[in-house]
Design an enzyme around this catalytic site. Sequence first.
Site, PDB file in Angstrom:
ATOM      1  N   HIS A   1      -0.606 -24.752   9.189  1.00  0.00           N
ATOM      2  CA  HIS A   1      -1.725 -25.183   8.334  1.00  0.00           C
ATOM      3  C   HIS A   1      -2.297 -24.025   7.521  1.00  0.00           C
ATOM      4  O   HIS A   1      -3.464 -24.061   7.135  1.00  0.00           O
ATOM      5  CB  HIS A   1      -2.847 -25.826   9.151  1.00  0.00           C
ATOM      6  CG  HIS A   1      -2.369 -26.843  10.149  1.00  0.00           C
ATOM      7  ND1 HIS A   1      -2.262 -28.175   9.862  1.00  0.00           N
ATOM      8  CD2 HIS A   1      -1.925 -26.694  11.422  1.00  0.00           C
ATOM      9  CE1 HIS A   1      -1.801 -28.826  10.924  1.00  0.00           C
ATOM     10  NE2 HIS A   1      -1.574 -27.951  11.878  1.00  0.00           N
TER      11      HIS A   1
ATOM     12  N   LYS B   1      -4.912  -6.073 -13.660  1.00  0.00           N
ATOM     13  CA  LYS B   1      -4.053  -7.161 -13.180  1.00  0.00           C
ATOM     14  C   LYS B   1      -2.580  -6.780 -13.094  1.00  0.00           C
ATOM     15  O   LYS B   1      -2.054  -6.092 -13.950  1.00  0.00           O
ATOM     16  CB  LYS B   1      -4.166  -8.376 -14.115  1.00  0.00           C
ATOM     17  CG  LYS B   1      -5.457  -9.137 -14.058  1.00  0.00           C
ATOM     18  CD  LYS B   1      -5.756  -9.771 -12.706  1.00  0.00           C
ATOM     19  CE  LYS B   1      -4.888 -10.977 -12.427  1.00  0.00           C
ATOM     20  NZ  LYS B   1      -5.245 -12.121 -13.269  1.00  0.00           N
TER      21      LYS B   1
ATOM     22  N   GLU C   1       6.090 -16.963  -9.902  1.00  0.00           N
ATOM     23  CA  GLU C   1       5.512 -18.226 -10.387  1.00  0.00           C
ATOM     24  C   GLU C   1       6.537 -19.042 -11.164  1.00  0.00           C
ATOM     25  O   GLU C   1       6.576 -20.274 -11.072  1.00  0.00           O
ATOM     26  CB  GLU C   1       4.289 -17.938 -11.266  1.00  0.00           C
ATOM     27  CG  GLU C   1       3.125 -17.382 -10.453  1.00  0.00           C
ATOM     28  CD  GLU C   1       2.022 -16.844 -11.358  1.00  0.00           C
ATOM     29  OE1 GLU C   1       0.978 -17.486 -11.415  1.00  0.00           O
ATOM     30  OE2 GLU C   1       2.214 -15.793 -11.991  1.00  0.00           O
TER      31      GLU C   1
ATOM     32  N   SER D   1      -1.885  -8.103 -17.609  1.00  0.00           N
ATOM     33  CA  SER D   1      -2.741  -8.978 -18.389  1.00  0.00           C
ATOM     34  C   SER D   1      -3.128  -8.254 -19.670  1.00  0.00           C
ATOM     35  O   SER D   1      -3.330  -7.040 -19.665  1.00  0.00           O
ATOM     36  CB  SER D   1      -3.989  -9.329 -17.581  1.00  0.00           C
ATOM     37  OG  SER D   1      -5.032  -9.716 -18.457  1.00  0.00           O
TER      38      SER D   1
END
Length: 457
Positions: A153, A280, A287, A274
């Site tokens: 979980h 970043k 992704e 970024s």
Amino acid sequence: MWGGRFAEGPSAIMREINASIPFDKALWRQDIASSRAHVAMLAAQGIVSAEDAKTIDGGLVRIAGEYERDGVPEDWDLEDIHMTVESRLSELIGAVAGRLHTARSRNDQVATDFRLWVREACERAEAGIVALQNALVARANEHSASIMPGFTHLQTAQPVTLGHHLMAYYEMTRRDRSRFTDARARMDECPLGSAALAGTGFPIDRQMTATALGFAAPTRNSLDAVSDRDFALDYLTAASQCALHLSRLAEELILWASQPFGFIRLPDTLSTGSSIMPQKKNPDAAELVRGHAGRIIGCATALMVTMKGLPLAYSKDMQDDKPPVFEAAGLLDLALAACAGMIADATFNTDRMRAAAEAGFATATDLADWLVREADIPFREAHHITGAAVKLAESRKLALDQLPLEDLQAIDPRIDERVYRALSVDASVAARASYGGTAPDAVCERVAEARRDLGLE
Ligand code: ARG
């Protein structure tokens, strides 16, 4: 090619909707290979003369050279790669080119070319999986005893070793690889010579062309052979399941690379920055692996839906078989390479992983197991006692093994000082030495086995 029967040529719309050359030109190598095998067989069977076969073969070799050098020309009037090659052949060698299409149809031709292409795509996927497995096994070996939290979980459950976690992906990719191998074995029959749908009256030798193209045997039913796209679906379903695993791996890498987790640093080479936030470092490759899985599954769905209502034998719908396969193959090859690179070059923050495992009462099960083993308490009761210990530790902001013995004994007097040996995360993982368990020794055994399977030792 069929002007004899028609009074008018196709409209611009017909030409455009009909053209597959923009994508099936990717089959040019396979198309030339299958034509060369076919003409050699026609000559061996005395269906065309040796001299004509030689002229045709020479023309095909020349066309291959042209395409290699200049690419395949895209003329919608020629519809597809098969007619593009044939039309160039007749420009090069004249009327004798027309003998190549004896005893075959574009229906068996496209089925053969596409199978050859998909077979190679399976081999590429298998090689990509092996590269990823090499990376997984190497990192698992390095981290057979590194502690991290295991989750259920997404809540800290029990400590595991990082090596064990990585080897879980080895097992997943092992099944993926076998699906491509199985698919290749099933597609090992050659449709060439099925002709349009019913076979041919010419005395062809289908075993000869099958062998020349590296197939074990010719297909056994001409109707099935020109209607069948199972080989493409086998590829796409294997690709979907593989992509699904890569997506789960990517998801974990994304989570682990996030600041709250801080378990890994992904390599700069597979990350982006970024344009506005200088701090970043984004896990874009991971992704996109996760995103590509959606597209690959979409490709599999697309072809299944295309095929599901088609009567035997060939229908033009089947021309739509190629774009989803080409798209999925490109995406899968990239996703595999990106995952291999991320695993090989990620930096694991093992201190942080261990601290996370220690923070989440991950050894609570070990306390319960200890009570069962050492105090002969039934597991359900041990579970209850342990729950009280966790509650106390949580309220005092302590780890389980930081609770003083008096406090543990106040919860249950059967607890004694030996319990602390069971409460460390190292003791916890070392205890889980059951076959397939997370103990470092068990992980090392699985790694050694995997290295043998991969031919590394
Ligand atoms: N361009 C076609 C395809 O990709 C080749 C087969 C055409 N056969 C036919 N009978 N029109 O499926």
